[in-house]
Design a protein around this motif. Structure first.
Motif, PDB file in Angstrom:
ATOM      1  N   ILE A   1       9.570 -18.944  33.137  1.00 59.27           N
ATOM      2  CA  ILE A   1      11.040 -18.955  33.177  1.00 59.27           C
ATOM      3  C   ILE A   1      11.487 -20.413  33.156  1.00 59.27           C
ATOM      4  O   ILE A   1      11.063 -21.204  33.994  1.00 59.27           O
ATOM      5  N   LEU A   2      12.318 -20.738  32.199  1.00 59.74           N
ATOM      6  CA  LEU A   2      12.793 -22.122  32.054  1.00 59.74           C
ATOM      7  C   LEU A   2      14.311 -22.148  32.112  1.00 59.74           C
ATOM      8  O   LEU A   2      14.935 -21.199  31.642  1.00 59.74           O
ATOM      9  N   PRO A   3      14.947 -23.203  32.620  1.00 60.36           N
ATOM     10  CA  PRO A   3      14.328 -24.296  33.347  1.00 60.36           C
ATOM     11  C   PRO A   3      13.689 -23.779  34.644  1.00 60.36           C
ATOM     12  O   PRO A   3      14.115 -22.765  35.179  1.00 60.36           O
ATOM     13  N   ARG A   4      12.717 -24.538  35.134  1.00 50.99           N
ATOM     14  CA  ARG A   4      11.951 -24.067  36.283  1.00 50.99           C
ATOM     15  C   ARG A   4      12.827 -23.766  37.488  1.00 50.99           C
ATOM     16  O   ARG A   4      12.522 -22.874  38.280  1.00 50.99           O
ATOM     17  N   ALA A   5      13.916 -24.549  37.629  1.00 52.89           N
ATOM     18  CA  ALA A   5      14.783 -24.346  38.796  1.00 52.89           C
ATOM     19  C   ALA A   5      15.321 -22.923  38.841  1.00 52.89           C
ATOM     20  O   ALA A   5      15.528 -22.355  39.904  1.00 52.89           O
ATOM     21  N   LYS A   6      15.552 -22.365  37.665  1.00 53.08           N
ATOM     22  CA  LYS A   6      16.110 -21.003  37.614  1.00 53.08           C
ATOM     23  C   LYS A   6      15.088 -19.978  38.097  1.00 53.08           C
ATOM     24  O   LYS A   6      15.433 -18.880  38.515  1.00 53.08           O
TER      25      LYS A   6
ATOM     26  N   ILE B   1      22.226 -13.228  32.229  1.00 57.05           N
ATOM     27  CA  ILE B   1      21.390 -12.063  31.929  1.00 57.05           C
ATOM     28  C   ILE B   1      19.905 -12.375  32.130  1.00 57.05           C
ATOM     29  O   ILE B   1      19.043 -11.673  31.631  1.00 57.05           O
ATOM     30  N   LEU B   2      19.661 -13.442  32.901  1.00 53.77           N
ATOM     31  CA  LEU B   2      18.260 -13.819  33.146  1.00 53.77           C
ATOM     32  C   LEU B   2      17.529 -12.744  33.949  1.00 53.77           C
ATOM     33  O   LEU B   2      16.380 -12.429  33.691  1.00 53.77           O
ATOM     34  N   ARG B   3      18.229 -12.186  34.934  1.00 51.22           N
ATOM     35  CA  ARG B   3      17.565 -11.231  35.821  1.00 51.22           C
ATOM     36  C   ARG B   3      16.999 -10.032  35.038  1.00 51.22           C
ATOM     37  O   ARG B   3      15.903  -9.573  35.293  1.00 51.22           O
ATOM     38  N   PHE B   4      17.767  -9.555  34.085  1.00 48.51           N
ATOM     39  CA  PHE B   4      17.298  -8.408  33.286  1.00 48.51           C
ATOM     40  C   PHE B   4      16.039  -8.789  32.510  1.00 48.51           C
ATOM     41  O   PHE B   4      15.121  -7.999  32.358  1.00 48.51           O
ATOM     42  N   HIS B   5      16.054 -10.024  32.012  1.00 48.20           N
ATOM     43  CA  HIS B   5      14.935 -10.457  31.172  1.00 48.20           C
ATOM     44  C   HIS B   5      13.712 -10.886  31.978  1.00 48.20           C
ATOM     45  O   HIS B   5      12.591 -10.787  31.488  1.00 48.20           O
ATOM     46  N   ALA B   6      13.938 -11.403  33.159  1.00 47.01           N
ATOM     47  CA  ALA B   6      12.818 -11.973  33.909  1.00 47.01           C
ATOM     48  C   ALA B   6      12.240 -10.986  34.919  1.00 47.01           C
ATOM     49  O   ALA B   6      11.188 -11.243  35.499  1.00 47.01           O
ATOM     50  N   ILE B   7      12.932  -9.868  35.155  1.00 49.55           N
ATOM     51  CA  ILE B   7      12.397  -8.873  36.100  1.00 49.55           C
ATOM     52  C   ILE B   7      12.156  -7.532  35.386  1.00 49.55           C
ATOM     53  O   ILE B   7      11.029  -7.070  35.277  1.00 49.55           O
ATOM     54  N   TYR B   8      13.215  -6.938  34.871  1.00 46.62           N
ATOM     55  CA  TYR B   8      13.043  -5.609  34.259  1.00 46.62           C
ATOM     56  C   TYR B   8      12.109  -5.676  33.050  1.00 46.62           C
ATOM     57  O   TYR B   8      11.225  -4.848  32.892  1.00 46.62           O
ATOM     58  N   TRP B   9      12.381  -6.638  32.181  1.00 46.27           N
ATOM     59  CA  TRP B   9      11.659  -6.676  30.904  1.00 46.27           C
ATOM     60  C   TRP B   9      10.151  -6.831  31.095  1.00 46.27           C
ATOM     61  O   TRP B   9       9.368  -6.026  30.584  1.00 46.27           O
TER      62      TRP B   9
ATOM     63  N   LEU C   1       2.975 -10.259  28.059  1.00 44.08           N
ATOM     64  CA  LEU C   1       4.310 -10.714  28.472  1.00 44.08           C
ATOM     65  C   LEU C   1       4.746 -11.929  27.659  1.00 44.08           C
ATOM     66  O   LEU C   1       3.902 -12.681  27.166  1.00 44.08           O
ATOM     67  N   PRO C   2       6.072 -12.118  27.528  1.00 44.99           N
ATOM     68  CA  PRO C   2       6.545 -13.271  26.748  1.00 44.99           C
ATOM     69  C   PRO C   2       6.061 -14.591  27.340  1.00 44.99           C
ATOM     70  O   PRO C   2       5.807 -14.686  28.536  1.00 44.99           O
ATOM     71  N   LYS C   3       5.975 -15.607  26.487  1.00 44.83           N
ATOM     72  CA  LYS C   3       5.517 -16.918  26.977  1.00 44.83           C
ATOM     73  C   LYS C   3       6.615 -17.594  27.800  1.00 44.83           C
ATOM     74  O   LYS C   3       6.360 -18.145  28.855  1.00 44.83           O
ATOM     75  N   HIS C   4       7.832 -17.577  27.265  1.00 42.95           N
ATOM     76  CA  HIS C   4       8.924 -18.224  27.992  1.00 42.95           C
ATOM     77  C   HIS C   4      10.200 -17.384  27.904  1.00 42.95           C
ATOM     78  O   HIS C   4      10.525 -16.867  26.838  1.00 42.95           O
TER      79      HIS C   4
END
Ligand code: MSP
Length: 656
Positions: A185-190, A266-274, A285-288
């Motif tokens: 997940i980029l940027p790392r802070a997110k 919409i990061l949450r949908f992509h970084a958790i559900y997806w 899983l996706p690279k980034h």
């Protein structure tokens, strides 16, 4: 030497068809296009995907409001998105629509697989739903028991039969993935926000609805004709159905995605559900997953009521598409919010593009024409300019990593350092003096140095400004191709000789803003939606405390923090978290501040103590009561503590 060829799959979000495209959509799409163009030029097999998200309650309602069927409405708006991207020369390899038959088949196939794996079960959903965000919430997540915590709009109570995805089963696997893949997940802070969210516990996700029918039906084998799929399951699966998942899988070799580009909302949908869905489907899983910030306009949030929503087409028509692309990529570090103003765009055009890049080309045309009849030969460049060449090569050697780390502005900054070397060399070596002194070989070496630098830079800027770079290439007599890239960038060679051709000025100076009226889109958002977005942004500011992106000191001083003396404190009835405080900030009268610290402090122990207070926050209502400030506090596993001055200070003292 050539780079090894990889498959590079880049995606944009698929855009809802209840809105026309604005600067935010253009931003994501242009970033994705830039990365895809760059990958292709470097010889990678690349697939760029964009498209439209057409199902769900929101689209159904928008269509109804316009007296259209959802399909008619979706056709119309999807067509506008596609036309804009064609107009912008976006090099997408596929434009997916979630109403495409292949997509629907693929989604049903995926549902069946997850079901057969035992990851989907039937139950009853009881909770709240925000149609605008197409998101489920529990009561405790709502603001004032009613409003969406993300957009601030009223939610609906939902009580219906539903299929659930066992999201909770994937909690540990997700945490392991985040840990083992620092840059997933980029940027790392997110990423911290996401990790904390998952650590706080995941509930199973409702993935079918029965109260409306504008969606993909469940697979026939499940025999539930009244259910349609939850729009986010349908939408996220587009990233694999576009490659033929569940139908003709010939492009699945592109999976996993190199980068999913998304907005921070919409990061949450992509970084958790997806990733959880993908784990269930046993797919890599996706690279980034890269989340960008939001754009404001002249320092203000964009909204229809203010008439200040930036229409990307109008801006590109007035200032040039390539200048607009450059501005979007250069102006803001990826991940941070950015501000669009015509003034800022003009400054970039006049300074970076006109003075730094355009003038260099003018100098090449001028000097090569005047001294050498437009013939440039590089044979003495190494002899007279080894130092400059080394500096240039050292800078260019490392630029690619900025692209795949999503530091696109850094990428451009590094390239501009190279342009500075070229501009400086002209001043330092004064080829006109060399000519007067009869040192033609030295003058030629300088002109050839500059020509080579601009040629190398052109290859690296082709992905950013393809039209202008085509002009530069024809001026310098070079090809923009993988072969040239390997020759001039990877192998650090020079063009042996070339003939310069005069071209028109690349970036004529712009003296006044070119769009009289505020560039606006005919967004059809109503007032409530606009207010909702504004609330959303206010909330995001609080979240960004964890963000380690750098800010300027001026930015820091935009926050006014003062010493406050708490003169009264009482509990807020029916709230487990809130205390109502009256705080003296040295303003003659006290301010009411609602603080979520009841679990850690009693009202009585606070009276007479001091705390640090953010004094210029927009007042907000919590449980129907006004709050006119925010106390600073730090919370870790040992609890929460207010941040206080070491020794008492006069109420209202500024903190700096
Ligand atoms: N349909 C979903 C995405 C599904 S992806 C499987 C969606 N669509 S959207 O049209 O509402 O938003 C698309 C993108 O536009 C999001 O990434 C969002 O962050 C972005 N933006 C919307 N307004 C924006 C700005 N003002 N500035 C920058 N980007 C913003 O969400």
């Amino acid at each position: 030497m050539e780079k090894t060829c990889n498959n590079v799959y880049i995606t944009t979000p698929i855009y809802y068809v209840n809105d026309v495209a604005h600067i935010g959509h253009a931003y994501t799409t242009i970033i994705a296009d830039m990365i895809a163009r760059y990958s292709r030029l470097t010889g990678q097999k690349t697939f760029l995907l964009t498209g439209t998200d057409e199902h769900g309650q929101k689209i159904e309602q928008s269509a109804q409001a316009r007296g259209k069927t959802p399909q008619e409405y979706a056709n119309e708006v999807s067509g506008k998105f596609r036309a804009l991207w064609d107009d912008f020369d976006i090099t997408y390899d596929k434009f997916i629509r979630t109403t495409d038959d292949e997509h629907k088949t693929g989604v049903q196939y995926a549902f069946e697989k997850m079901y057969n794996k035992g990851d989907i079960y039937k139950g009853d959903y009881e909770g709240f739903y925000c149609v605008s965000c197409e998101t489920f919430f529990t009561q405790t997540q709502l603001i004032e028991d009613e409003f969406c915590p993300d957009c601030g709009k009223p939610t609906n109570i939902v009580k219906e039969e539903s299929y659930f995805f066992k999201l909770s089963k994937y909690e540990d696997k997700l945490l392991k993935w985040y840990e083992e893949n620092p840059d997933c997940i980029l940027p790392r802070a997110k990423k911290n926000e996401i990790v904390n969210f998952v650590k706080s516990g995941l509930r199973d996700l409702s993935i079918s609805r029965t109260s409306f029918d504008w969606g993909v039906k469940l697979p026939q084998s499940i025999n539930e004709p009244n259910h349609v799929m939850y729009v986010w399951l349908d939408a996220l699966l587009n990233y694999i159905t576009a490659l033929g998942y569940g139908t003709d899988e010939k492009n699945m070799a592109f999976w996993p995605a190199k980068i999913h580009l998304v907005g921070k909302d919409i990061l949450r949908f992509h970084a958790i559900y997806w990733p959880a869905f993908l784990m269930s489907l046993d797919l890599p899983l996706p690279k980034h997953i890269a989340a960008h910030g939001w754009w404001t306009r002249d320092g203000e949030k964009m909204s229809k009521s203010k008439g200040n929503v930036v229409d990307p087409k109008q801006v590109a028509d007035a200032y040039g598409l390539d200048a607009f692309r450059y501005f979007l990529l250069r102006e803001v570090p990826f991940g941070q919010d950015g501000d669009f103003s015509q003034k800022a765009l003009m400054d970039r055009i006049n300074s970076d593009l006109g003075n730094d890049l355009g003038n260099l080309l003018n100098r090449i045309m001028g000097m090569s024409g005047k001294y050498f009849d437009y013939q440039v030969v590089s044979k003495d460049v190494e002899k007279f300019h080894a130092k400059e060449l080394n500096e240039v090569n050292a800078l260019l050697e490392n630029v690619e990593e900025y692209i795949f780390n999503m530091q696109l502005n850094r990428y451009l900054e590094e390239i501009w350092k190279v342009l500075t070397i070229a501009n400086k060399a002209i001043g330092d070596y004064e080829p006109w003096t060399k000519m007067k002194e009869g040192k033609e070989d030295e003058a030629m070496a300088l002109v050839a140095l500059i020509t080579n630098i601009v040629a190398k830079v052109a290859l690296l800027l082709d992905s950013v400004m393809p039209q202008k770079i085509a002009q530069i290439a024809s001026c310098l007599g070079i090809q923009i191709s993988t072969e040239s890239y390997n020759n001039l960038i990877v192998n650090k060679n020079l063009i042996e000789q070339t003939t310069i051709t005069k071209v028109e000025q690349l970036f004529p100076r712009i003296e006044e803003i070119l769009i009289e009226q505020a560039p606006t889109t005919d967004l059809s958002k109503n007032q409530t939606e606009i207010e909702a977005k504004e609330k959303k942004e206010t909330k995001k500011v609080e979240v960004s405390v964890e963000d380690d992106n750098l800010i300027t000191i001026d930015k820091f001083f935009e926050t006014s923090i003062k010493i406050g003396t708490i003169v009264e404190a009482e509990e807020v009835p029916k709230s487990s978290k809130l205390l109502k405080l009256q705080v003296d900030l040295g303003e003659g009268k006290t301010r009411q501040v609602l603080a979520g610290i009841k679990e850690f402090y009693s009202a009585s122990e606070l009276v007479g103590t001091q705390a640090c207070v953010v004094a210029n926050l927009k007042p907000a209502k919590l449980m129907g009561m006004l709050s006119e400030g925010m106390l600073l506090a730090a919370k870790d596993e040992n609890g929460l503590n207010l941040i206080r001055p070491e020794k008492p200070k006069v109420a209202g003292t500024k903190i700096s």
